[in-house]
Design a protein around this motif. Structure first.
Motif, PDB file in Angstrom:
ATOM      1  N   GLU A 416      51.778  37.707  48.520  1.00 20.11           N
ATOM      2  CA  GLU A 416      52.103  38.808  49.435  1.00 20.11           C
ATOM      3  C   GLU A 416      51.051  39.920  49.385  1.00 20.11           C
ATOM      4  O   GLU A 416      50.567  40.389  50.424  1.00 20.11           O
ATOM      5  CB  GLU A 416      53.486  39.360  49.084  1.00 20.11           C
ATOM      6  CG  GLU A 416      54.100  40.163  50.219  1.00 20.11           C
ATOM      7  CD  GLU A 416      55.607  40.344  50.036  1.00 20.11           C
ATOM      8  OE1 GLU A 416      56.228  40.845  50.980  1.00 20.11           O
ATOM      9  OE2 GLU A 416      56.147  39.998  48.961  1.00 20.11           O
ATOM     10  N   GLU A 417      50.679  40.313  48.137  1.00 17.72           N
ATOM     11  CA  GLU A 417      49.687  41.394  47.993  1.00 17.72           C
ATOM     12  C   GLU A 417      48.391  41.029  48.701  1.00 17.72           C
ATOM     13  O   GLU A 417      47.732  41.865  49.324  1.00 17.72           O
ATOM     14  CB  GLU A 417      49.346  41.663  46.519  1.00 17.72           C
ATOM     15  CG  GLU A 417      50.510  41.942  45.596  1.00 17.72           C
ATOM     16  CD  GLU A 417      51.122  40.695  44.987  1.00 17.72           C
ATOM     17  OE1 GLU A 417      51.025  40.551  43.747  1.00 17.72           O
ATOM     18  OE2 GLU A 417      51.689  39.869  45.733  1.00 17.72           O
ATOM     19  N   THR A 418      48.022  39.739  48.599  1.00 24.43           N
ATOM     20  CA  THR A 418      46.748  39.301  49.171  1.00 24.43           C
ATOM     21  C   THR A 418      46.785  39.371  50.698  1.00 24.43           C
ATOM     22  O   THR A 418      45.798  39.736  51.333  1.00 24.43           O
ATOM     23  CB  THR A 418      46.405  37.872  48.690  1.00 24.43           C
ATOM     24  OG1 THR A 418      46.458  37.857  47.261  1.00 24.43           O
ATOM     25  CG2 THR A 418      45.019  37.466  49.118  1.00 24.43           C
ATOM     26  N   ILE A 419      47.942  39.044  51.289  1.00 26.84           N
ATOM     27  CA  ILE A 419      48.039  39.091  52.761  1.00 26.84           C
ATOM     28  C   ILE A 419      47.750  40.511  53.262  1.00 26.84           C
ATOM     29  O   ILE A 419      47.054  40.703  54.262  1.00 26.84           O
ATOM     30  CB  ILE A 419      49.431  38.603  53.235  1.00 26.84           C
ATOM     31  CG1 ILE A 419      49.532  37.091  52.996  1.00 26.84           C
ATOM     32  CG2 ILE A 419      49.649  38.915  54.722  1.00 26.84           C
ATOM     33  CD1 ILE A 419      50.878  36.480  53.342  1.00 26.84           C
ATOM     34  N   GLU A 420      48.253  41.492  52.526  1.00 25.45           N
ATOM     35  CA  GLU A 420      47.999  42.895  52.919  1.00 25.45           C
ATOM     36  C   GLU A 420      46.498  43.197  52.869  1.00 25.45           C
ATOM     37  O   GLU A 420      45.952  43.880  53.730  1.00 25.45           O
ATOM     38  CB  GLU A 420      48.760  43.860  51.987  1.00 25.45           C
ATOM     39  CG  GLU A 420      50.276  43.849  52.165  1.00 25.45           C
ATOM     40  CD  GLU A 420      50.694  44.001  53.632  1.00 25.45           C
ATOM     41  OE1 GLU A 420      50.240  44.952  54.295  1.00 25.45           O
ATOM     42  OE2 GLU A 420      51.460  43.134  54.130  1.00 25.45           O
ATOM     43  N   LYS A 421      45.834  42.661  51.824  1.00 24.85           N
ATOM     44  CA  LYS A 421      44.387  42.924  51.683  1.00 24.85           C
ATOM     45  C   LYS A 421      43.576  42.182  52.748  1.00 24.85           C
ATOM     46  O   LYS A 421      42.553  42.678  53.205  1.00 24.85           O
ATOM     47  CB  LYS A 421      43.920  42.505  50.285  1.00 24.85           C
ATOM     48  CG  LYS A 421      44.517  43.355  49.169  1.00 24.85           C
ATOM     49  CD  LYS A 421      44.189  42.753  47.800  1.00 24.85           C
ATOM     50  CE  LYS A 421      44.934  43.477  46.677  1.00 24.85           C
ATOM     51  NZ  LYS A 421      44.844  42.750  45.415  1.00 24.85           N
ATOM     52  N   ILE A 422      44.045  40.985  53.131  1.00 25.63           N
ATOM     53  CA  ILE A 422      43.324  40.189  54.149  1.00 25.63           C
ATOM     54  C   ILE A 422      43.268  40.976  55.464  1.00 25.63           C
ATOM     55  O   ILE A 422      42.260  40.962  56.162  1.00 25.63           O
ATOM     56  CB  ILE A 422      44.018  38.810  54.355  1.00 25.63           C
ATOM     57  CG1 ILE A 422      43.805  37.928  53.117  1.00 25.63           C
ATOM     58  CG2 ILE A 422      43.494  38.106  55.601  1.00 25.63           C
ATOM     59  CD1 ILE A 422      44.554  36.597  53.142  1.00 25.63           C
ATOM     60  N   LYS A 423      44.359  41.685  55.763  1.00 24.37           N
ATOM     61  CA  LYS A 423      44.413  42.455  57.024  1.00 24.37           C
ATOM     62  C   LYS A 423      43.315  43.501  57.079  1.00 24.37           C
ATOM     63  O   LYS A 423      42.721  43.752  58.125  1.00 24.37           O
ATOM     64  CB  LYS A 423      45.777  43.154  57.158  1.00 24.37           C
ATOM     65  CG  LYS A 423      46.915  42.220  57.504  1.00 24.37           C
ATOM     66  CD  LYS A 423      48.240  42.993  57.549  1.00 24.37           C
ATOM     67  CE  LYS A 423      49.406  42.037  57.690  1.00 24.37           C
ATOM     68  NZ  LYS A 423      50.693  42.685  57.375  1.00 24.37           N
ATOM     69  N   THR A 424      43.047  44.140  55.930  1.00 25.12           N
ATOM     70  CA  THR A 424      42.106  45.273  55.945  1.00 25.12           C
ATOM     71  C   THR A 424      40.664  44.862  55.632  1.00 25.12           C
ATOM     72  O   THR A 424      39.751  45.644  55.804  1.00 25.12           O
ATOM     73  CB  THR A 424      42.549  46.340  54.918  1.00 25.12           C
ATOM     74  OG1 THR A 424      42.654  45.688  53.639  1.00 25.12           O
ATOM     75  CG2 THR A 424      43.914  46.910  55.277  1.00 25.12           C
ATOM     76  N   GLU A 425      40.471  43.625  55.157  1.00 25.09           N
ATOM     77  CA  GLU A 425      39.120  43.166  54.795  1.00 25.09           C
ATOM     78  C   GLU A 425      38.222  43.149  56.044  1.00 25.09           C
ATOM     79  O   GLU A 425      38.638  42.732  57.121  1.00 25.09           O
ATOM     80  CB  GLU A 425      39.211  41.757  54.181  1.00 25.09           C
ATOM     81  CG  GLU A 425      37.885  41.121  53.807  1.00 25.09           C
ATOM     82  CD  GLU A 425      37.202  41.774  52.605  1.00 25.09           C
ATOM     83  OE1 GLU A 425      35.989  41.598  52.471  1.00 25.09           O
ATOM     84  OE2 GLU A 425      37.877  42.474  51.814  1.00 25.09           O
TER      85      GLU A 425
END
Length: 809
Positions: A416-425
């Motif tokens: 879940e945490e990674t999905i949030e980061k993928i959005k902003t990368e």
């Protein structure tokens, strides 16, 4: 399911892949016909010998040369030279009828559909109904090859994509067509796993299947990142190597080994055929790679690629790196990054991924820029290339040598945490949109936080269809210590863990650096035997590391020897010997499960087990000569004992002793399990080979149960070992002197070989005598200690500790 037996295999096409696939079937004892085209004209050499175009030697020239070049290649495609006797060569014109007796026909000709179809026309004429026919294509759709074939052919036809080199790379992709019988698919999945030692991965008939689709995407995505992040060739290879859980050859070095042309062919195929792939822009080569292909800088095969080997002014070899901006070769720069330093002490790969991702320098930025689009990409390939995502992880581990597949890395970072980061990368890779496939969101919404979980020691994966966790198929056949350690641990110290494998069998697992053997491991083995004798039925010595054991901890020996603490050293060596003897003379069966490097003490412990269940790729040897000593954990005694058992009436006993002596004296290490037997490290009837590394511990456990069920009786120490005394010593000393006189060995080598001879001959007894094991162990220990007092031995140990290479002094 019908019981198929594979007795004979016909391999059609003897190029790099065909000849090596043939060798691997021969490795497992299957007869092989290897066929290729007959030449159209004679060579000048053939003309000079008076051959005609009809001569058998001419007609089989292509196939024979291919096979010969495969056998000479390094690393070798065969476990032992004897395997080659199972391969019969021939040509398509004269010998195609031979496939009538084959149980499986594998086509490995050039990657052209028209040529493959011609070969299958011929196969159809000669094969008997029910014979398996498979193609080792890496790019041509499987269903196109089956067009126009008979119903029986189509029902038994499938893609079987081996990765190169087939002996060493574990991935075997199985690609059925809509007409392939389900039982044929089941058979190939099982046979590839159990008999060929492969990780078999079921694929859909999509462009480049699974391994190359994801692997080539991953490599080419990096080539686009390099320019944007301003990275050098050597930085990328440092960042994507072992620190990331990838092989040492990392990215650009791998491209050089595989060949840029091969990579470009797969990329081109994907660019043309993966029409609905949202990221197909990745398969367009960046300008620097296009120029490299135009210049024919294809890697090792053309002498230069991303790296180029040259000789400097002093005649020393040097490897230059390509500057991707100027396309000129330059000296390699030192790669330093705080993130890499931070990952070094973290042995657990999953925890290391978290450290890497959190990095604030360019190594950390690169990790994120590489992985976030990859997670997005693999999530969108389900169900296109496979219905079960775990097959993508299997393919990347087995085909590309990644320690963790992409979904496993994602789990380690937190889904879940990674999905949030993928959005902003920042979107640096073509096709990277910032969102993952819908099924991942559905999984999280249903309260499932990870792709995998372990329940009752069995690994489960999230099944998209049923929205529940299901056991990974076939996993029940494996014993995976990671999944049971913890709740099943009975005892542990800093070097060894004792785990209950169930069914009355314990496992002793080393976990020191390189699994070297020091005091903690020795204490642990005694404890494991004590526990097993008290409440269990048998003991397995096995682990899931990279190597079984690199041998004794020579650092400890060095410290004691330098400080001249001979009482302490004597005690340590005696404890080592006692441990070997305890493994042999315990009340329960002990099964060693070695694999990969099994050196020195690791080899000695295996030689003293009741049974050795070893992986096909086991590199076993007594290598103590390299550090200036003789085997001191029972190995020298054991070779004297085995020589004694081989003495036969009327035979020259010194000859038997000499062969045993040379195996230790030349520090011979087997290149396979089969060779370990040929070198005498294994004994007839006391070993078995597991082809699949994943099955090794389960096979060893089954053997321990079998020995216990058969009514295991504790053996008694031997007192009947025939040693030759002065008769044997004469040969040893004479041999050593002539080798020294010819400058083949140094003075110190001569001294070590005389000490070994002294032990193996039982000292200078006036005539052949029967002695006990303890008598020989005492001689062995005495010789070992006296060598530790030699300056040249200490120099050798120190050199090995600092450089990792033996010193010849």
């Amino acid at each position: 399911m019908t019981h198929r037996r594979i007795r004979k295999v016909a391999v059609l096409g003897s190029g790099v892949m065909g000849s090596r696939i043939a060798c691997h079937f021969a490795n497992i004892g299957v007869e092989v016909f290897l066929l290729d085209i007959a030449p159209k004209e004679l060579t000048p050499q053939e003309e000079a010998k008076g051959f005609t175009i009809e001569s058998r030697a001419v007609r089989n020239r292509i196939v024979n040369q291919s096979l010969e070049s495969a056998i000479k290649s390094n690393p070798s495609p065969v476990f032992s030279k004897k395997a080659v006797t199972l391969i019969t060569t021939g040509n398509f014109d004269d010998d195609m009828s031979a496939i009538a007796s084959a149980d499986w026909v594998i086509e490995v000709v050039i990657e052209r559909l028209d040529i493959k179809k011609q070969v299958f026309d011929s196969v159809e004429q000669h094969r008997k109904p029910g014979t398996l026919v498979t193609s080792n294509t890496s790019g041509i759709p499987i269903h196109l090859m089956a067009e126009g074939r008979s119903d029986d052919f189509c029902a038994h036809f499938c893609g079987t994509h081996f990765f190169n080199p087939p002996r060493y790379l574990r991935l075997l992709e199985i690609i059925p067509t809509p007409d392939t019988k389900p039982e044929v698919v089941d058979f190939l999945m099982h046979y590839g796993d159990k008999f060929l030692g492969k990780t078999t991965v079921l694929c859909k008939d999509t462009p480049a299947f699974i391994g190359n689709r994801i692997g080539v995407y991953s490599m080419l995505a990096l080539t686009h990142l390099v320019e944007q992040l301003g990275l050098t060739v050597e930085e990328v290879d440092k960042f994507t190597g072992p620190a990331m859980g990838h092989p040492k050859s990392a990215t650009f070095r791998t491209a050089d080994v595989v060949g840029l042309d091969t990579l470009v062919n797969v990329a081109q195929g994907l660019s043309e055929n993966a029409t609905d792939d949202e990221a197909k822009g990745v398969f367009q080569l960046p300008p620097y790679m296009q120029q490299m292909v135009e210049k024919k800088w294809l890697g090792e095969k053309s002498g230069q690629g991303f790296y180029k080997k040259i000789k400097d002014e002093g005649g020393m070899s040097e490897i230059l790196a390509l500057d991707l901006k100027t396309l000129e070769y330059r000296k390699q720069g030192k790669v330093k990054a705080a993130t890499l330093e931070a990952t070094k002490p973290v042995a657990d790969i999953r925890k290391r991924m978290k450290v890497y991702e959190a990095g604030t320098d360019k190594a950390g930025a690169f990790f994120r820029a590489m992985h976030y689009p990859l997670f997005e990409y693999v999530s969108r390939r389900v169900p296109e290339i496979t219905d079960e995502f775990f097959r993508i992880d299997d393919a990347m581990r087995a085909g590309f040598g990644w320690e963790l597949g992409p979904f496993e890395v994602w789990d380690a970072l937190g889904v879940e945490e990674t999905i949030e980061k993928i959005k902003t990368e920042e979107k640096r890779v073509p096709g990277h949109s910032g969102d993952v496939a819908a099924w991942v969101h559905e999984m999280l919404e249903a309260g499932h936080r990870s792709f995998y979980k372990v329940e009752n020691g069995v690994r489960h994966y999230y099944d998209i269809q049923s929205k529940t966790y299901q056991p990974i198929p076939g996993a029940e056949a494996f014993v995976i210590l990671d999944n049971i350690r913890g709740q099943k641990t009975i005892w542990k110290n800093s070097g060894l863990t004792v785990t209950d494998l169930g069914d009355g069998i314990l496992n002793a697992e080393f976990h020191t650096k390189m699994n070297t053997i020091g005091g903690d491991v020795i204490q642990g083995l005694h404890k494991a035997i004590e526990l097993a004798e008290k409440d269990f039925r048998g003991l397995v010595i096995g682990n899931d590391g990279t190597n079984f054991s690199a041998g004794a901890n020579i650092g400890m020996i060095f410290m004691m020897a330098v400080e001249q603490d001979y009482d302490e050293l004597n005690m340590s060596v005696k404890r080592f010997q006692d441990t070997s003897m305890r493994l042999r003379y315990s009340a329960i069966p002990v099964v060693a499960a070695p694999f990969a490097m099994t050196l020195g003490g690791g080899c000695e412990f295996s030689m003293h087990a009741d049974f050795v269940q070893l992986h096909a790729e086991t590199y076993m040897g007594l290598v103590e000569f390299g550090v200036g000593v003789i085997p001191g954990g029972g190995g020298s005694k054991e070779f004297a004992l085995r020589a004694s058992d081989e003495f036969k009436a009327g035979q020259i006993e010194q000859q038997v002793l000499r062969d045993r002596f040379l195996t230790i004296g030349q520090a011979k290490v087997s290149t396979s399990a089969v060779e370990a037997f040929e070198l005498g490290y294994l004994q007839t009837g006391k070993y078995a080979i597991s082809m699949n590394r994943s099955r090794l511990l389960a096979d060893a456990k089954a053997k321990a149960i079998e020995l216990a069920d058969a009514g295991y009786t504790q053996p008694a120490p031997r007192k009947d070992i025939k040693v030759l005394g002065k008769q044997g010593l004469g040969i040893v000393y004479a041999g050593g002197s002539s080798m020294r006189a010819g400058n083949y060995i140094s003075e110190h080598d001569q001294k070590i070989s005389e000490k070994l001879g002294w032990v193996m001959c039982g000292g200078d007894l006036s005539s052949p005598t029967e002695v006990s094991e303890q008598y020989l162990l005492d001689l062995e220990r005495e010789a070992f200690l006296s060598l530790c007092g030699e300056r040249k031995t200490l120099e050798r140990i120190q050199h090995m500790l600092t450089n990792g290479k033996p010193l010849r002094n």
